[in-house]
Design a protein around this motif. Structure first.
Motif, PDB file in Angstrom:
ATOM      1  N   ASP A 109     109.219  19.505 -30.546  1.00 11.02           N
ATOM      2  CA  ASP A 109     108.244  18.697 -29.808  1.00 11.02           C
ATOM      3  C   ASP A 109     106.945  19.449 -29.523  1.00 11.02           C
ATOM      4  N   VAL A 110     106.873  20.720 -29.881  1.00 14.46           N
ATOM      5  CA  VAL A 110     105.672  21.526 -29.639  1.00 14.46           C
ATOM      6  C   VAL A 110     104.616  21.181 -30.682  1.00 14.46           C
ATOM      7  N   LYS A 111     103.378  21.068 -30.232  1.00 11.46           N
ATOM      8  CA  LYS A 111     102.260  20.714 -31.121  1.00 11.46           C
ATOM      9  C   LYS A 111     101.063  21.613 -30.823  1.00 11.46           C
ATOM     10  N   VAL A 112     100.286  21.910 -31.856  1.00 15.54           N
ATOM     11  CA  VAL A 112      99.016  22.600 -31.656  1.00 15.54           C
ATOM     12  C   VAL A 112      98.136  21.703 -30.793  1.00 15.54           C
ATOM     13  N   GLY A 113      97.460  22.280 -29.818  1.00 20.46           N
ATOM     14  CA  GLY A 113      96.608  21.509 -28.907  1.00 20.46           C
ATOM     15  C   GLY A 113      97.329  21.025 -27.663  1.00 20.46           C
ATOM     16  N   MET A 114      98.653  21.229 -27.591  1.00 22.40           N
ATOM     17  CA  MET A 114      99.437  20.796 -26.433  1.00 22.40           C
ATOM     18  C   MET A 114      98.980  21.558 -25.184  1.00 22.40           C
ATOM     19  N   ALA A 115      98.756  20.825 -24.103  1.00 18.36           N
ATOM     20  CA  ALA A 115      98.393  21.446 -22.829  1.00 18.36           C
ATOM     21  C   ALA A 115      99.617  22.135 -22.233  1.00 18.36           C
ATOM     22  N   VAL A 116      99.422  23.367 -21.784  1.00 15.80           N
ATOM     23  CA  VAL A 116     100.506  24.151 -21.214  1.00 15.80           C
ATOM     24  C   VAL A 116     100.028  24.837 -19.937  1.00 15.80           C
ATOM     25  N   ARG A 124      96.328  27.666 -16.917  1.00 17.16           N
ATOM     26  CA  ARG A 124      96.294  26.514 -17.817  1.00 17.16           C
ATOM     27  C   ARG A 124      95.751  26.934 -19.176  1.00 17.16           C
ATOM     28  N   GLY A 125      96.185  26.226 -20.207  1.00 18.95           N
ATOM     29  CA  GLY A 125      95.690  26.506 -21.542  1.00 18.95           C
ATOM     30  C   GLY A 125      96.206  25.491 -22.535  1.00 18.95           C
ATOM     31  N   VAL A 126      95.966  25.778 -23.816  1.00 19.64           N
ATOM     32  CA  VAL A 126      96.458  24.928 -24.898  1.00 19.64           C
ATOM     33  C   VAL A 126      97.060  25.813 -25.978  1.00 19.64           C
ATOM     34  N   ILE A 127      98.017  25.262 -26.685  1.00 19.83           N
ATOM     35  CA  ILE A 127      98.640  26.002 -27.780  1.00 19.83           C
ATOM     36  C   ILE A 127      97.666  26.033 -28.950  1.00 19.83           C
ATOM     37  N   ASP A 128      97.306  27.237 -29.370  1.00 17.41           N
ATOM     38  CA  ASP A 128      96.386  27.439 -30.490  1.00 17.41           C
ATOM     39  C   ASP A 128      97.147  27.450 -31.813  1.00 17.41           C
ATOM     40  N   TYR A 134     113.443  29.409 -30.874  1.00 15.78           N
ATOM     41  CA  TYR A 134     112.563  29.372 -29.716  1.00 15.78           C
ATOM     42  C   TYR A 134     111.131  29.273 -30.238  1.00 15.78           C
ATOM     43  N   VAL A 135     110.183  29.102 -29.340  1.00 11.69           N
ATOM     44  CA  VAL A 135     108.791  28.922 -29.754  1.00 11.69           C
ATOM     45  C   VAL A 135     107.977  30.140 -29.326  1.00 11.69           C
ATOM     46  N   LEU A 136     107.419  30.815 -30.302  1.00  5.03           N
ATOM     47  CA  LEU A 136     106.509  31.935 -30.087  1.00  5.03           C
ATOM     48  C   LEU A 136     105.111  31.409 -30.377  1.00  5.03           C
ATOM     49  N   ALA A 137     104.214  31.513 -29.403  1.00  6.95           N
ATOM     50  CA  ALA A 137     102.916  30.856 -29.535  1.00  6.95           C
ATOM     51  C   ALA A 137     101.756  31.747 -29.132  1.00  6.95           C
ATOM     52  N   VAL A 138     100.594  31.336 -29.582  1.00  8.46           N
ATOM     53  CA  VAL A 138      99.329  31.888 -29.098  1.00  8.46           C
ATOM     54  C   VAL A 138      98.711  30.781 -28.252  1.00  8.46           C
ATOM     55  N   VAL A 139      98.497  31.088 -26.976  1.00  8.79           N
ATOM     56  CA  VAL A 139      97.915  30.123 -26.050  1.00  8.79           C
ATOM     57  C   VAL A 139      96.477  30.541 -25.760  1.00  8.79           C
ATOM     58  N   GLU A 140      95.554  29.580 -25.912  1.00  3.55           N
ATOM     59  CA  GLU A 140      94.162  29.831 -25.523  1.00  3.55           C
ATOM     60  C   GLU A 140      94.015  29.399 -24.065  1.00  3.55           C
ATOM     61  N   LEU A 141      93.623  30.345 -23.216  1.00  4.10           N
ATOM     62  CA  LEU A 141      93.496  30.067 -21.792  1.00  4.10           C
ATOM     63  C   LEU A 141      92.255  29.223 -21.505  1.00  4.10           C
ATOM     64  N   VAL A 164     110.798  43.408 -14.092  1.00  6.75           N
ATOM     65  CA  VAL A 164     109.950  43.024 -15.230  1.00  6.75           C
ATOM     66  C   VAL A 164     109.897  41.493 -15.314  1.00  6.75           C
ATOM     67  N   THR A 165     108.712  40.958 -15.079  1.00  8.32           N
ATOM     68  CA  THR A 165     108.495  39.514 -15.138  1.00  8.32           C
ATOM     69  C   THR A 165     107.500  39.225 -16.257  1.00  8.32           C
ATOM     70  N   LEU A 166     107.812  38.245 -17.084  1.00  7.67           N
ATOM     71  CA  LEU A 166     106.943  37.872 -18.197  1.00  7.67           C
ATOM     72  C   LEU A 166     106.249  36.544 -17.923  1.00  7.67           C
ATOM     73  N   PRO A 167     104.989  36.402 -18.389  1.00  4.41           N
ATOM     74  CA  PRO A 167     104.335  35.102 -18.304  1.00  4.41           C
ATOM     75  C   PRO A 167     104.727  34.265 -19.519  1.00  4.41           C
ATOM     76  N   LEU A 168     105.384  33.168 -19.278  1.00  2.00           N
ATOM     77  CA  LEU A 168     105.747  32.205 -20.319  1.00  2.00           C
ATOM     78  C   LEU A 168     104.954  30.941 -20.050  1.00  2.00           C
ATOM     79  N   PHE A 169     104.932  30.029 -20.996  1.00  4.63           N
ATOM     80  CA  PHE A 169     104.192  28.789 -20.779  1.00  4.63           C
ATOM     81  C   PHE A 169     105.097  27.598 -21.039  1.00  4.63           C
ATOM     82  N   LYS A 170     104.843  26.530 -20.276  1.00  4.36           N
ATOM     83  CA  LYS A 170     105.606  25.276 -20.402  1.00  4.36           C
ATOM     84  C   LYS A 170     104.611  24.129 -20.502  1.00  4.36           C
ATOM     85  N   PRO A 171     105.052  22.975 -21.003  1.00  2.49           N
ATOM     86  CA  PRO A 171     104.140  21.836 -21.079  1.00  2.49           C
ATOM     87  C   PRO A 171     103.544  21.520 -19.719  1.00  2.49           C
ATOM     88  N   ALA A 172     102.252  21.192 -19.707  1.00  2.21           N
ATOM     89  CA  ALA A 172     101.562  20.888 -18.428  1.00  2.21           C
ATOM     90  C   ALA A 172     101.769  19.430 -18.084  1.00  2.21           C
TER      91      ALA A 172
END
Length: 142
Positions: free
Chosen positions: A116-123, A67-71, A90-97, A134-142
Motif C-alpha cells: 500500500d506504500v506509494k511514492v508521494g504518500m504523506a507520512v 511531516r514529509g512525503v515518501i520520495d 518491510y519498507v525501506l524509504a527515503v522521506v523528504e521532510l 536507542v530510539t529510531l525515527p520511523l515514519f507512518k502514514p499521516a
C-alpha cells in the motif's frame, strides 16, 4: 539469562559521534532534530561541519515538524541482518521532510502494508526504541 533464554536481537545500531550525538539524543526524546545553518537557513542531513550551501560553520540543531512525503522506497525480501529475519518484507524509504525541498532521511515505513506504500504518500515521524537507550525515527502514514 538462563541457558534456554536467547539474547535479544537488535538491529544494526548507530554509533553517535560529536557531530551526530544531537540527532540521536533528540530521537531518544521523541524529537526529530536536523542540523540547520544559522547563516543561510538551509537544513543539512546528515550533519556536517560546514554548510554545503554557504560554507558557514554556524550550524545548530532545529526541531522538525516530523511531516514529509515518501520520495522513493524499496521492499526488501531477504534480511541482510539477523534482526530483520522476522521483519521481511518491510519498507525501506527515503522521506523528504516538509521543511525543505531536498531535505531527505532514510528510514523504515511502519503501520502500513508494504503493497500500500506509494511514492508521494504523506507520512509523519514516530519513534521506536529498538535497544536500551536507542530510539529510531520511523515514519507512518499521516
Amino acid at each position: 539469562m538462563t541457558a534456554t533464554e536467547e539474547a535479544p536481537v537488535y538491529p544494526p545500531l548507530p554509533k553517535p559521534d560529536a557531530l551526530t550525538q544531537f540527532f540521536w539524543d533528540g530521537c531518544n526524546e521523541h524529537k526529530l532534530l536536523i542540523q540547520r545553518c544559522s547563516n543561510c537557513g538551509h537544513h543539512l542531513h546528515p550533519p556536517r561541519i560546514v554548510c554545503r550551501y554557504c560554507l558557514s560553520t554556524d550550524l545548530a540543531p532545529a526541531e522538525m515538524s516530523g511531516r514529509g512525503v515518501i520520495d522513493t522506497f524499496t521492499i526488501p525480501l531477504q534480511p541482510f541482518d539477523r534482526y530483520y529475519v522476522s521483519k521481511v518484507p518491510y519498507v525501506l524509504a527515503v522521506v523528504e521532510l516538509a521543511e525543505e525541498k531536498g531535505l531527505k532521511l532514510v528510514t523504515d515505513i511502519v503501520g502500513v502494508e508494504p503493497d500500500d506504500v506509494k511514492v508521494g504518500m504523506a507520512v509523519e515521524v514516530t519513534f521506536e526504541e529498538v535497544a536500551p537507550g536507542v530510539t529510531l525515527p520511523l515514519f507512518k502514514p499521516a
